[in-house]
Write a protein that holds these residues in place. Structure first.
Motif, PDB file in Angstrom:
ATOM      1  N   GLY A   1       0.815  -1.214   0.000  1.00 45.20           N
ATOM      2  CA  GLY A   1       0.000   0.000   0.000  1.00 45.20           C
ATOM      3  C   GLY A   1       0.846   1.260   0.000  1.00 45.20           C
ATOM      4  N   GLY A   2       0.481   2.239  -0.838  1.00 47.96           N
ATOM      5  CA  GLY A   2       1.175   3.522  -0.851  1.00 47.96           C
ATOM      6  C   GLY A   2       2.571   3.417  -1.435  1.00 47.96           C
ATOM      7  N   MET A   3       3.451   4.314  -1.015  1.00 41.18           N
ATOM      8  CA  MET A   3       4.860   4.350  -1.414  1.00 41.18           C
ATOM      9  C   MET A   3       5.025   4.507  -2.929  1.00 41.18           C
ATOM     10  N   GLU A   4       4.114   5.203  -3.586  1.00 41.22           N
ATOM     11  CA  GLU A   4       4.140   5.273  -5.055  1.00 41.22           C
ATOM     12  C   GLU A   4       5.393   5.961  -5.582  1.00 41.22           C
ATOM     13  N   ALA A   5       5.819   7.060  -4.941  1.00 37.63           N
ATOM     14  CA  ALA A   5       7.023   7.762  -5.404  1.00 37.63           C
ATOM     15  C   ALA A   5       8.248   6.871  -5.258  1.00 37.63           C
ATOM     16  N   LEU A   6       8.325   6.146  -4.155  1.00 40.78           N
ATOM     17  CA  LEU A   6       9.458   5.256  -3.926  1.00 40.78           C
ATOM     18  C   LEU A   6       9.450   4.101  -4.928  1.00 40.78           C
ATOM     19  N   LYS A   7       8.261   3.562  -5.213  1.00 38.20           N
ATOM     20  CA  LYS A   7       8.159   2.478  -6.200  1.00 38.20           C
ATOM     21  C   LYS A   7       8.690   2.930  -7.553  1.00 38.20           C
ATOM     22  N   GLU A   8       8.358   4.157  -7.948  1.00 39.19           N
ATOM     23  CA  GLU A   8       8.811   4.658  -9.241  1.00 39.19           C
ATOM     24  C   GLU A   8      10.325   4.828  -9.260  1.00 39.19           C
ATOM     25  N   GLU A   9      10.883   5.294  -8.135  1.00 35.39           N
ATOM     26  CA  GLU A   9      12.342   5.409  -8.034  1.00 35.39           C
ATOM     27  C   GLU A   9      13.000   4.043  -8.173  1.00 35.39           C
ATOM     28  N   ILE A  10      12.415   3.046  -7.532  1.00 36.70           N
ATOM     29  CA  ILE A  10      12.970   1.691  -7.594  1.00 36.70           C
ATOM     30  C   ILE A  10      12.872   1.145  -9.016  1.00 36.70           C
ATOM     31  N   ARG A  11      11.768   1.439  -9.690  1.00 40.06           N
ATOM     32  CA  ARG A  11      11.634   0.992 -11.086  1.00 40.06           C
ATOM     33  C   ARG A  11      12.760   1.581 -11.937  1.00 40.06           C
ATOM     34  N   MET A  12      13.021   2.881 -11.752  1.00 37.15           N
ATOM     35  CA  MET A  12      14.019   3.557 -12.575  1.00 37.15           C
ATOM     36  C   MET A  12      15.434   3.095 -12.242  1.00 37.15           C
ATOM     37  N   LYS A  13      15.716   2.904 -10.949  1.00 40.91           N
ATOM     38  CA  LYS A  13      17.088   2.619 -10.527  1.00 40.91           C
ATOM     39  C   LYS A  13      17.416   1.134 -10.445  1.00 40.91           C
ATOM     40  N   ILE A  14      16.381   0.284 -10.313  1.00 42.91           N
ATOM     41  CA  ILE A  14      16.644  -1.138 -10.082  1.00 42.91           C
ATOM     42  C   ILE A  14      15.976  -2.026 -11.135  1.00 42.91           C
ATOM     43  N   ILE A  15      14.653  -1.883 -11.272  1.00 42.13           N
ATOM     44  CA  ILE A  15      13.895  -2.853 -12.061  1.00 42.13           C
ATOM     45  C   ILE A  15      14.174  -2.740 -13.557  1.00 42.13           C
ATOM     46  N   TYR A  16      14.110  -1.521 -14.114  1.00 42.82           N
ATOM     47  CA  TYR A  16      14.318  -1.374 -15.556  1.00 42.82           C
ATOM     48  C   TYR A  16      15.711  -1.832 -15.996  1.00 42.82           C
ATOM     49  N   PRO A  17      16.764  -1.491 -15.262  1.00 43.95           N
ATOM     50  CA  PRO A  17      18.092  -2.006 -15.650  1.00 43.95           C
ATOM     51  C   PRO A  17      18.156  -3.530 -15.663  1.00 43.95           C
ATOM     52  N   LEU A  18      17.518  -4.179 -14.689  1.00 43.66           N
ATOM     53  CA  LEU A  18      17.535  -5.640 -14.641  1.00 43.66           C
ATOM     54  C   LEU A  18      16.684  -6.248 -15.757  1.00 43.66           C
ATOM     55  N   GLN A  19      15.617  -5.558 -16.131  1.00 40.84           N
ATOM     56  CA  GLN A  19      14.744  -6.071 -17.195  1.00 40.84           C
ATOM     57  C   GLN A  19      15.340  -5.850 -18.584  1.00 40.84           C
ATOM     58  N   HIS A  20      16.306  -4.927 -18.688  1.00 42.67           N
ATOM     59  CA  HIS A  20      16.941  -4.638 -19.978  1.00 42.67           C
ATOM     60  C   HIS A  20      18.443  -4.921 -19.872  1.00 42.67           C
ATOM     61  N   ALA A  21      18.756  -6.089 -19.337  1.00 41.28           N
ATOM     62  CA  ALA A  21      20.154  -6.439 -19.077  1.00 41.28           C
ATOM     63  C   ALA A  21      21.002  -6.435 -20.356  1.00 41.28           C
ATOM     64  N   GLU A  22      20.431  -6.907 -21.478  1.00 36.65           N
ATOM     65  CA  GLU A  22      21.197  -6.978 -22.727  1.00 36.65           C
ATOM     66  C   GLU A  22      21.625  -5.591 -23.188  1.00 36.65           C
ATOM     67  N   LEU A  23      20.740  -4.624 -23.006  1.00 42.11           N
ATOM     68  CA  LEU A  23      21.066  -3.257 -23.394  1.00 42.11           C
ATOM     69  C   LEU A  23      22.225  -2.726 -22.551  1.00 42.11           C
ATOM     70  N   PHE A  24      22.216  -3.065 -21.266  1.00 43.15           N
ATOM     71  CA  PHE A  24      23.294  -2.627 -20.379  1.00 43.15           C
ATOM     72  C   PHE A  24      24.619  -3.269 -20.792  1.00 43.15           C
ATOM     73  N   LYS A  25      24.552  -4.574 -21.157  1.00 44.26           N
ATOM     74  CA  LYS A  25      25.780  -5.266 -21.548  1.00 44.26           C
ATOM     75  C   LYS A  25      26.367  -4.663 -22.818  1.00 44.26           C
ATOM     76  N   ALA A  26      25.519  -4.143 -23.697  1.00 42.08           N
ATOM     77  CA  ALA A  26      25.997  -3.509 -24.927  1.00 42.08           C
ATOM     78  C   ALA A  26      26.865  -2.299 -24.618  1.00 42.08           C
TER      79      ALA A  26
END
Length: 468
Positions: A192-217
């Motif tokens: 419940g709640g924590m929407e701003a923190l969730k978005e920060e985590i998406r940007m700093k943690i989740i998206y990089p892990l979901q696009h690992a191949e792009l990072f390796k490039a």
């Protein structure tokens, strides 16, 4: 006893820095169940005398009463390392091991405490340990260590021999209790709640892990370290587990008791084994709660053993032989000011997220989640959220507990289930003080006077002392 406390309070008004008087008062508070007041009083003693053994032992007792067994164990072990003749610390450590279900080790600690001071014999502990084999060893097949005059632990030559099963003592065969490693089903939708923190985590943690191949490039490793800090009870552990659920990664939660070991070299081995486990099971999230106890400022440590653990932690995070690709290291702390600055260097905890108390909308969302398993006649989450400014998630749970206890008293008299109402919850909220206020009082001082790097900018913004 309450009258005695009042008398001690009066005496402290005339002699506020009297350490023996403060310790006596704090012990009285513990007897009366005033745990928070006892904790504050012991800390007052340590402000003037950081080495005061009774006050340090008192804080260990407080941690045990608060259910923080790992913290209590670390405090007791540090006292023993500094003062090997402190029998009371051995007795307390025995109680802690009993709480954790490790009776052989509890027996070993109790025997050493009684050997130092037989007047501390405790019938309750002896009853719990009745029938446990007298401790030739510590429960892990090792002979008890000799305590040197410097307070460190020294293995005998025989200790270093192999066990009967062929494994070296203290080697890879030790059990870290990590069988609970899992891929959590909890995700952001269940928090419940924590929407701003969730978005920060998406940007700093989740998206990089979901696009690992792009990072390796770009030859950039996926993973790294993220430090979560903020007041207690605001969901640092919960959001960490939900993050693992979002990316379907293995979640490995580490407690202090799984790392800290009184035998020389074993803590460092435990640290290495934990990281190796995470590397073998990547993508994984390695979560350290109360990380300030494992990553303390080395300038505050007088014993080399503590420094060795910290150095080992730093090497595992980004040493020349450490390959943590796919391993995300999350650390949570209520006291970021106690963490060694080396951990905030790029390549270690180079990303920091402030976890504040939930805002009004967040509190309303948390209230709705908490209400799902309660018998409730009518609920107005917004009305309750407005009355609970500054409350953490843990505070809101306490409000539900208080209201439930009140209604249960009536239900037991009638024998019928009586539903909770918003009025019941608002009444309970009026009886509970937000626990985050004390944290912000401490954090404000650090944010205003020790913020050269901008580490505490988010705290200042939350307090309205800096523009967003």
């Amino acid at each position: 006893m309450a009258q005695n406390l009042d008398a001690l309070r009066l005496a402290l008004q005339h002699s506020p820095d009297n350490a023996p008087l403060l310790v006596l008062f704090a012990d009285g508070c513990l007897d009366e169940g005033l745990v928070e007041e006892a904790e504050q009083t012991f800390q007052r003693v340590l402000q003037n005398d950081p080495a005061h053994a009774d006050a340090r032992l008192g804080l260990a007792h407080v941690a045990l009463l608060q259910g923080k067994t790992s913290q209590a164990a670390v405090r007791a072990e540090q006292i023993i390392a500094d003062t090997p003749a402190c029998a009371a610390a051995f007795i307390l450590l025995a109680r802690i091991h009993i709480t954790e279900g490790d009776l052989p080790k509890a027996k070993a600690m109790y025997d050493q405490g009684i050997a130092l001071n037989r007047s501390l014999a405790d019938p309750g502990i002896e009853k719990d340990l009745h029938g446990v084999k007298p401790s030739e060893d510590d429960g892990a097949g090792r002979k008890r260590a000799a305590i040197t005059s410097g307070g460190s632990y020294m293995e005998s030559a025989k200790d270093k021999e192999d066990d009967d099963d062929g494994h070296p003592r203290g080697g890879a065969a030790f059990d870290l209790g990590l069988a609970e490693m899992e891929k959590p089903k909890l995700n952001f939708a269940g928090v419940g709640g924590m929407e701003a923190l969730k978005e920060e985590i998406r940007m700093k943690i989740i998206y990089p892990l979901q696009h690992a191949e792009l990072f390796k490039a770009y030859d950039k490793k996926v993973g790294g370290g993220v430090l979560l800090y903020g007041p207690p009870g605001c969901g640092k552990t919960l959001i960490s587990k939900a993050t693992a659920g979002e990316i379907k990664a293995n979640f490995i939660a580490i407690g202090l008791h799984q790392i800290i070991d009184m035998w020389i070299g074993n803590s460092e081995k435990n640290m290495h084994e934990v990281f190796e486990l995470a590397r073998r099971n990547a993508p994984s999230i390695l979560f350290f709660d109360e990380i300030d106890a494992l990553a303390a400022d080395r300038r505050d440590l007088r014993q080399s053993a503590g420094r060795n653990i910290i150095n080992s932690f730093l090497m595992e995070m980004d040493g020349s032989e450490s390959d943590n690709d796919g391993v995300l290291i999350l650390g949570a702390t209520n006291a970021p000011w106690h963490i060694d600055s080396a951990f905030r260097r790029p390549g270690r905890f180079d990303r920091t997220l402030f976890v504040p108390p939930p805002d009004e909308g967040g509190r309303a969302a948390i209230i709705e989640v908490m209400a799902q398993k309660k018998p409730i006649a009518e609920l107005d989450p917004r009305a309750l959220a407005k009355k609970t400014d500054g409350f953490s998630g843990a505070d809101l749970k306490a409000v539900f507990d208080l209201a439930t206890e009140e209604v249960l008293n009536q239900a037991m008299k009638t024998g019928k289930v009586i539903p909770l109402t918003t009025k019941d919850l608002i009444k309970a909220a009026g009886r509970h003080q937000a626990t985050t206020k004390a944290w912000f009082e401490s954090a404000k001082n650090y944010a205003m006077y020790s913020n050269q790097s901008g580490f505490y900018d988010d705290v200042l913004k939350h307090l309205g002392l800096m523009k967003r």
